[in-house]
Design a protein around this motif. Structure first.
Motif: not given
Length: 359
Positions: A61-84
């Motif tokens: 809403s303010f602007g000025g950031a050329g690139l925003l980023a998410t929180e860091m994502v646990n890759a292993r957790g992503f795979v587990w959640m996607d599967k289960e």
């Protein structure tokens, strides 16, 4: 978003900046990460537990950031959640539909798992950048999961990970974020930088502390600057202790970096990106929001969180964000003492009305 937080700030008399007063500003070019142009070259750091969709909306809403980023994502957790569970982590909230450019940071120590998740992010979510975390010093990530800054002990393993993720994500650029080394007597960032580049990463971000430093002491920008001559084709992004617009300008003027990343300071000053971008352009720096505007911003932040997680969980999650908004103001301690106890929206609004700093 509250209509016109940016417009309100712009309408008030801007405050002078030491950077603006200086006769010469550093020549700052847009940052190129693969085919992605980041302009201005000011990046918002991924921070676990904080840089979710709601926070990114406030920054945007303010602007000025050329690139925003998410929180860091646990890759292993992503795979587990996607599967289960047939669903994806809350840390990917909003990613599919929000504006680009946007980076998602992932962490693990297994090349196959990271490549699998990176490919999903690049080709299904169509994120702008896949960033690999080699810098987190938190024990749960390092000693328990042998990931994050733990991998600085084995730079060759870092190279293997990057090569696999780069191949899986192509043509989406893959970047790496790391620290100077495991400890002050084991600084190996030059070797790490060359391995990161050789493995095909499109950019390198370095936090100017070691893993053992955690967040203590000052970031060593002189050591960050020494990395640049050893990189042949990829940009170097510096990170650490950038909490004012003047410090951002000084980083470009004094140190040999292509971009900067703002981290913890943005949690209580999400308008810092706007101020830093203006200073780099040689324009007057927009003032901080008034207390009333900051309160409205916090309320909007609370609405976004509750919209996603519901009132009960949203109230609990908002406790830490509310503390950030009050930081540095008279009465912040009293506000913090009460806001960390809230469980409902009504309690949140009562505490804000009664205890949020008035000046």
């Amino acid at each position: 978003m509250p209509n016109g937080i940016t417009a309100i700030a712009a309408a008030k008399p801007p405050r002078p900046s030491a950077a603006h007063d200086a006769m010469t500003l550093p020549l700052v070019e847009p940052l190129r990460i693969g085919d992605l142009v980041v302009d201005p070259p000011i990046l918002q750091a991924p921070m676990a537990g904080y840089t979710n969709y709601a926070f990114r909306q406030i920054v945007r809403s303010f602007g000025g950031a050329g690139l925003l980023a998410t929180e860091m994502v646990n890759a292993r957790g992503f795979v587990w959640m996607d599967k289960e569970l047939a669903e994806h982590p809350d840390r990917l909230w909003g990613v599919a539909d929000e504006p680009r450019p946007l980076a998602v940071q992932i962490w693990d120590n297994d090349p196959d798992t990271l490549a699998q998740v990176g490919a999903r992010l690049a080709h299904e979510y169509k994120v702008s950048v896949v960033d690999i975390n080699f810098g987190c010093p938190v024990r749960q990530v390092t000693e328990k999961a042998h990931s994050g800054s733990y991998l600085l002990r084995t730079p060759d393993r870092m190279g293997q990970i990057i090569e696999r993720v780069v191949a899986a994500c192509h043509p989406t650029p893959v970047t790496a974020k790391t620290r100077l080394g495991c400890s002050r007597d084991k600084i190996n960032i030059i070797d790490v930088a060359q391995i990161v580049e050789g493995a095909g990463a499109a950019a390198l971000t370095v936090h100017g502390r070691t893993a053992a430093d955690m967040f203590r002491g000052e970031a060593s920008w002189d050591l960050i600057s020494q990395i640049k001559p050893h990189l042949k084709r990829i940009p170097l992004i510096g990170n650490g202790d950038l909490d004012t617009a003047d410090k951002v300008v000084e980083a470009f003027r004094r140190w040999n970096v292509d971009g900067v990343m703002i981290a913890r300071a943005s949690l209580n000053k999400p308008w810092l990106f706007q101020q830093a971008a203006a200073a780099l352009r040689g324009e007057p720096v927009p003032p901080d929001p008034t207390v009333e505007e900051e309160r409205a911003l916090m309320v909007e932040h609370f609405r976004l969180v509750c919209e996603r997680f519901g009132e009960e969980r949203g109230a609990v999650l908002m406790r830490k964000f509310a503390c950030c908004y009050a930081q540095g103001r008279p009465g912040a301690r009293e506000f913090r003492k009460h806001v960390v106890m809230i469980d409902t929206a009504r309690e949140f609004f009562d505490v804000v009305a009664t205890y949020f700093p008035k000046a």
